[in-house]
Design an enzyme around this catalytic site. Structure first.
Site, PDB file in Angstrom:
ATOM      1  N   LYS E 207       0.613  -1.419  -0.363  1.00 51.62           N
ATOM      2  CA  LYS E 207       0.384  -0.075   0.138  1.00 51.62           C
ATOM      3  C   LYS E 207       0.521   1.078   0.150  1.00 51.62           C
ATOM      4  O   LYS E 207       1.940   1.377   1.117  1.00 51.62           O
ATOM      5  CB  LYS E 207      -0.959  -0.318   0.989  1.00 51.62           C
ATOM      6  N   ARG E 217     -10.947   9.660   1.235  1.00 54.58           N
ATOM      7  CA  ARG E 217     -10.948  10.777   3.286  1.00 54.58           C
ATOM      8  C   ARG E 217     -11.752  11.459   2.990  1.00 54.58           C
ATOM      9  O   ARG E 217     -12.082  11.139   4.248  1.00 54.58           O
ATOM     10  CB  ARG E 217      -9.413  11.179   3.402  1.00 54.58           C
ATOM     11  N   LYS E 260      -2.320  -1.959  -3.494  1.00 53.72           N
ATOM     12  CA  LYS E 260      -3.068  -0.257  -3.450  1.00 53.72           C
ATOM     13  C   LYS E 260      -2.228   0.918  -3.698  1.00 53.72           C
ATOM     14  O   LYS E 260      -1.222   0.677  -2.944  1.00 53.72           O
ATOM     15  CB  LYS E 260      -4.102  -0.234  -2.415  1.00 53.72           C
ATOM     16  N   SER E 287     -10.445   4.842  -4.677  1.00 52.79           N
ATOM     17  CA  SER E 287     -11.182   6.719  -4.645  1.00 52.79           C
ATOM     18  C   SER E 287     -10.532   7.599  -6.031  1.00 52.79           C
ATOM     19  O   SER E 287     -11.671   7.607  -6.578  1.00 52.79           O
ATOM     20  CB  SER E 287     -11.322   7.321  -4.012  1.00 52.79           C
TER      21      SER E 287
HETATM   22 ZN   LIG Z   1      -6.083   3.801   8.069  1.00 55.45          ZN
END
Ligand SMILES: [Zn+2]
Ligand SMILES: [Zn+2]
Ligand SMILES: [Zn+2]
Ligand SMILES: [Zn+2]
Ligand SMILES: [Zn+2]
Ligand SMILES: [Zn+2]
Lengths: 340, 340, 340, 340, 340, 340
Positions: E207, E217, E260, E287
């Site tokens: 990630k 977020r 990711k 996103s």
């Molecule tokens: Zn987190």
């Protein structure tokens, strides 16, 4: 015995990864990854133009005449059939030493291609290319005076046949003869006629001299009169020869490679995909494989659908992209029923 | 078409390498590389001590009582039989939730081991270790209250059974249950009793949830009452899980690894040998494979002996060292006849 | 010292895997995996047509005339002999600068091939191809005026000889000269005559300038008059050169590769098999290897049969498929006796 | 035939790379890359303190008493001897079931180490560690009541002996017993005494049950009374077991790995170096190898010096760093003479 | 310019292989190889139990309360939805330094799991596990006094949360925090409670600290108050760190690995599959990826459906098995419409 | 709880390696490893010699006439611009079936090259070579009568154009057409004119039929009139075809290879660099990639600069050496501002 349980290392616990039907699907190929485009159905064309003759040795398969072929295919095309492979089954009267009737305009396969292309322009047509059904001796090549294979003459003939099929509209020719150098000869012939960008070549590259071909020879009436094919088909243990054949045919321009038979040579499929990831890989689930599953299912020893699907998943697990199988119409039918 | 013949590169001509029977033998495994020590014969021990009951679903195989086992084996030992694998087939009356009758001194397998060791001290005896034939629910492990597998309890039980077989004189135990961590548990139990240098452990490491087990479940009376084994046996497409299982069992001390079933998983055999060349590799040609060849041969579709031998050669080509097969006595008989 | 025993990791305990004769056989090649087709026997043909002359430097081996060769082979063929390699040993009177007598119809090897093919049509005949026994200077190639090797002339000559042997019926020619490019030249000559699908080429690809050839040079009367072969045979430490030679000969179309001598170059055998798994691999257990085992056995230092068999098992362990050895008739005899 | 010569691809021409003595040296190891530090000489210490007894089965080797050992070594040290390996040859009177006399202060090897360290502080002393010469049954381990090896007791004993040698000043101990886990036990014992940074451990990791040990057993009086060592030494074809043994001993802390015997296991040397490039590799050119070269040289079949040197170059080509050989003093002598 | 056309080597002509829709399908993944089980849909659970709040920054996605979740999922389950991933979005009032509200019974995710399991027992439920939405500072771990991450405390907390989700019936937990060692901690906690065979662990192993997380977020209200995540998420160029993280998490027992974001890290997906073929691979199409396709499609610059499908095919081509994407309901809808 | 923290293996702790900005830079590529020479800017040349037309579909990009091109480039050259790629955008009046206006002296690109070379002799000029903007049908090749591509005629035309650009002073030509064999044809043409040492060839080797080209087709006015490019551009899932195309173009003499589009094919970049580390690798961040970042940034969903830089770092991480991107002037501007 305090060691049980807590001392087991985590990566050594496998059960957790396949406890649900969904997570099992993430672990590799399954019936959900099989699509109609992964299947190709072999079709036998008989010289009786109006013929529709059941092949006793191959449950549910027929020898079909050119006048009947369009109707014969219709229900399967409607079920999603995407590709077929044509085999000509000529009468004995046209067989000769060089298989000269193969690829003739008035022959079996050329008119069948034309009829199918016209009726189903989206159906992908591949054609087996070999001499054994067209020669009076039943071998896959032409002989020299001393009884040995005349390789140049044989591959010349195979290239002529391939060209005829490509001109008639075949999307792919698939030489099954195992003569040395036929891929190069066929690609040369197609290229010289501007057809190499239109007609793919699928090489039966790793074709073994197998006991599993029994039922097919009856279907295609192609058993050799005398001798066997162990001088050109590969010995079953011949992994090295198979690697050499796959390498050669890739080098000579094959657009796809084949391993044949299928299940008894799954390790060779894996070898082929490791060595040639740049080419799609086909497998031929041959007549003996097909029939032994049928016989066992009929006898109640095996459940037909799970067994068939397991063999197909196994092909995908071993790296196969295209499966040539007599089970094609049955699978399309099952999948159609699932949707209802 | 001047290109044919002279322009073909030499390494692209393969025929020359396998024109004679002798040169074909140099290309890889063949019937000549199969030896009696490559074969292991599965034997079913019934709770009827004087029993000799033919298993209809497995042509030519019997459930044999402990009083008959020595005589039953005699002709095959004389034909060269070198190793067997014992399966207990207990009566329903001794089955319970934890398979507690497995490995009992007064049970099936322990007295059979003792009788065989005494009669044929040179015969290698391996024993399948599992709970499914001994549990009333027919699963390979013990359950928790919530219906999920109790893995620690299961592998504890498997280790106890293995220890009992090793104490009785078995040369190898072969856990077929697919519980996580059973190899470690068994090796711990053997080591704690000083038997780990005397009794090998053969792991059914890559055992798939297959449609090809049908006939066996009848033979061993081991079909699960409800549910299936897809929560502990591997999904057929699960190549990654198979690699993890092979790696784990090698790390936990397995002396030999197994892939099961055989022919539909030949690519996994190749994977196993590539990844673990340091261990011998076994394959189990399972009941469904055995029977579909028999059915097809009976129906005239396949020739029995060439087909059987081709499957065995295929195992060797894929890297297998030991083949567990019901064809063992038949092969020994054929080879004996060849010598005459 | 609590660590002993219980703390040892299971995969670190090896004993358990080879406690019985049967389980030892599963660990790799052994005397049980040696078959007659893995052995090839070198035969010396003398110019004395009726000759039968024992070779003192090579225990139990003879120089045999063409009229005696059929009888000489008979007991060994009956014991299972499957392949031989012929070496011509011409008289000094026919030797010249270019070895022109090699491959002549009235010569040594051509008539011997014809006689053997006729008597034993199933016996696989390979022929060593070199100039050293036929040249008056005893080198393996033809020289230029400046004393250096004339490589084009040499490989032309070798191709002519190979063609003569192939026409006479040899199943394989095996050039041992180490001239650059001879495999291509020989394959070209065979292909131009339609014989490349009938006669294999076994390349002495990794042939080292070794001290172990001593006894052979007496047997074949082929020691060079002056100079040595270090300009064309490989230096013993030359692993890189050996790899290049193996690669080249595979690329030029060799049907089989050879490493020579055998035991002192077992690591090169392993290299060859890793690099060319697609080709069968031969090894030549040379005269010096053969004789030092004989001498040691005669002196009581080594037991003959176990030592010989261990060397052969070692070849298989290192990846070898075919072993060319003077022990061939002795091994066939031992194995024949075992059956009784 | 225009193809000869000019058509040959450049990388296919090899001769150019080794036409001169200098360029040959660039191609890999040779006699020029052999140095005194690559050689280790095995020395036998007899219980007759003043003994100097020629070993008939090992040409030129002696059993030497502790009072004579310093003088015995002197000429060789002066010729450049850099390392030795000591073997104790006790009298039958001190042999018992557990080999308790091995490693005793009043024994053979401990006083010899002390004497040599004092006389030649720069000479590297390694000591073979085993029980077979010290047990009354002649096996390399201690037995349990049932006649099987007591592995924990055996490796405990081996660790005690190793510790004794290390305390006496040995620079390396070399366990040759092939008991499972002895490297770990020895390293534990050395570490517990702060000696693991001072005394290396050389593992006879890949030691095969070989026919080539014949002469040694006479030299060391270590033949087993009954039975053989096939339950702990590796079967000759056991490549997988050898890989596992090498892996294990590396994991347990061996400072150097050994393959034994040498020439018949050159492929295993290559395997060992590929798998463990991080450790130096030793080979033991065993008594049978040594003697068969001697016998053949005496009989005139082989030239002694080139043959010996070729075997040593072969070890280096296969990846070996240290060669343990009875030819050590002879080679030092030859090289000394070369300088003159 | 005679070279054009006839001189082109056959394998260099590629067009022929993809002239028809069917043959294009044989060349690799395509829309035909995408199945519902390859998709997982992220779902946000809000603390307003009856909430159904559109997320403006994520077109078509909602924050849903536990009382509405069953109805919210219904049309998608009917369209074939097979798996979801739950994210809790707690109110600010429950946030504290250690994220103590995460995993509480009266919290967000636990009741949602219970409701969904009851309503759709076949729907696979995975739960994101992290602290950032539950801490008042918005970081993914717990801090020490000096402002650095308290790694042990953090992974302890993550293990507690994971355990709570597993007890509630989640089929998988997916820690996204990037603390060192959390996989081991979570597996330990699951194993200690007998849940490690029932609840998989999907590691967000690779990630990266990416600019593509912007819209999320807002959706999860999880932006850190101050500082950024570059001390625990990987730097975008950190291929080496990603490989180490993947290796570690596989070793610690992860059942599946994730990369990711998705598209900007496709090369890392390929790396992950090459290195860990034994585990399924997931990717998170984040996103920012989702929204930039939406924005471009809305602006008319890109066609929505072909673009979305191309990104998914690209994931499969790079070796991905499971794609976590906000496009899931849209794709299921398109596919449903295709069937009509 | 003792396990958390202290039991974690050291290599499993990753945080330590990237806690500071400096150590993060050591972990791989980052904005610090991006240099002006890694960027190439695509420039569109319009047939309106004095034109300066904003391209609405490509934010901030213009179609520029030859009389304006020098001034247009000036601020960017001053900002450090090092290389450009020219695309001609001819008027419809000069389009015909064979794209005959491409490469004409009075055309667009040739005069532009001459003007730029003269003004900025240090600026590296590459030229896209294709027919699609010059043909009336908008396809990248010339058609035969039957509507299929005339490959020989097409690559002949491409070679003529390339030669014209090279003669005008281009440092590199970059064929984007995907016709089979164009690299060989272009290299032949350059070599025949002594220009192959002066003008590099960058092959668009792995160019996929992508949905991400939308905005470009407007910019270059090159959308095909009917049909699509799926018969010569690669299918998005076609990894095997991409490998074959990369291999072929490397073999035919490409000086640099390209993958296109960029971000959705990052895994193919990794494949390309693994397979052809011997060649520099370029990537084309295409119009759709460029615009979707712009759209998302405008909508506030993504931060422009970090997002752009992350995509460029990702290209470097995947093995790319040269990035062709419309962001070039923007990046040069940002970097210029950073210096202030
Ligand atoms: Zn987190
Ligand atoms: Zn045929
Ligand atoms: Zn079971
Ligand atoms: Zn010679
Ligand atoms: Zn010993
Ligand atoms: Zn174009």
């Amino acid at each position: 015995m305090s060691r049980f349980g807590e001392d087991l290392e985590h990566p050594h616990r496998l059960h957790g990864g396949y406890q649900t039907p969904v997570s099992r699907l993430w672990q590799g190929p399954s019936v959900k990854t099989l699509n109609p485009h992964n299947l190709m159905w072999p079709i036998f064309i008989t010289d009786d133009s109006n013929g529709m003759e059941e092949i006793k040795s191959l449950t549910g398969q027929y020898r079909v005449g050119v006048n009947k072929i369009v109707e014969y295919l219709r229900p399967h095309v409607e079920n999603g059939l995407q590709s077929i492979m044509l085999f000509g089954v000529p009468g004995n009267n046209v067989k000769d030493a060089t298989g000269s009737s193969a690829g003739q305009n008035e022959g079996l396969v050329v008119p069948a291609i034309k009829a199918i292309v016209k009726a189903y322009p989206d159906l992908f047509i591949s054609c087996d290319v070999c001499l054994c059904a067209y020669t009076d001796h039943g071998h896959c090549g032409i002989f020299q005076f001393d009884g040995s294979i005349d390789n140049p003459a044989s591959i010349h003939r195979l290239a002529e046949i391939s060209l005829a099929y490509a001109k008639a509209g075949a999307h792919m020719v698939a030489p099954s003869d195992m003569m040395d150098g036929r891929i190069l000869a066929i690609k040369d012939a197609l290229a010289a006629n501007g057809l190499d960008g239109k007609c793919m070549v699928l090489s039966y590259a790793a074709k073994f001299a197998s006991a599993f071909y029994g039922p097919f020879r009856d279907a295609a009436k192609s058993a050799p009169g005398k001798g066997d094919r162990s001088g050109y088909q590969l010995p079953p243990g011949g992994r090295g020869l198979a690697l050499r054949a796959l390498d050669r045919d890739a080098e000579q321009g094959a657009d796809m490679l084949m391993v044949k038979p299928g299940m008894p040579y799954l390790d060779v499929c894996r070898d082929a995909k490791e060595r040639h990831p740049e080419l799609p890989l086909a497998v031929y689930q041959v007549s003996g494989e097909f029939m032994m599953i049928h016989h066992a299912a009929n006898a109640g020893g095996l459940a037909l659908r799970p067994t068939v699907e397991e063999t197909l998943v196994s092909f995908q697990r071993a790296g196969v992209d295209l499966i040539i199988t007599y089970f094609t119409p049955q699978l399309l039918q099952w999948w159609q029923e699932d949707k209802k």
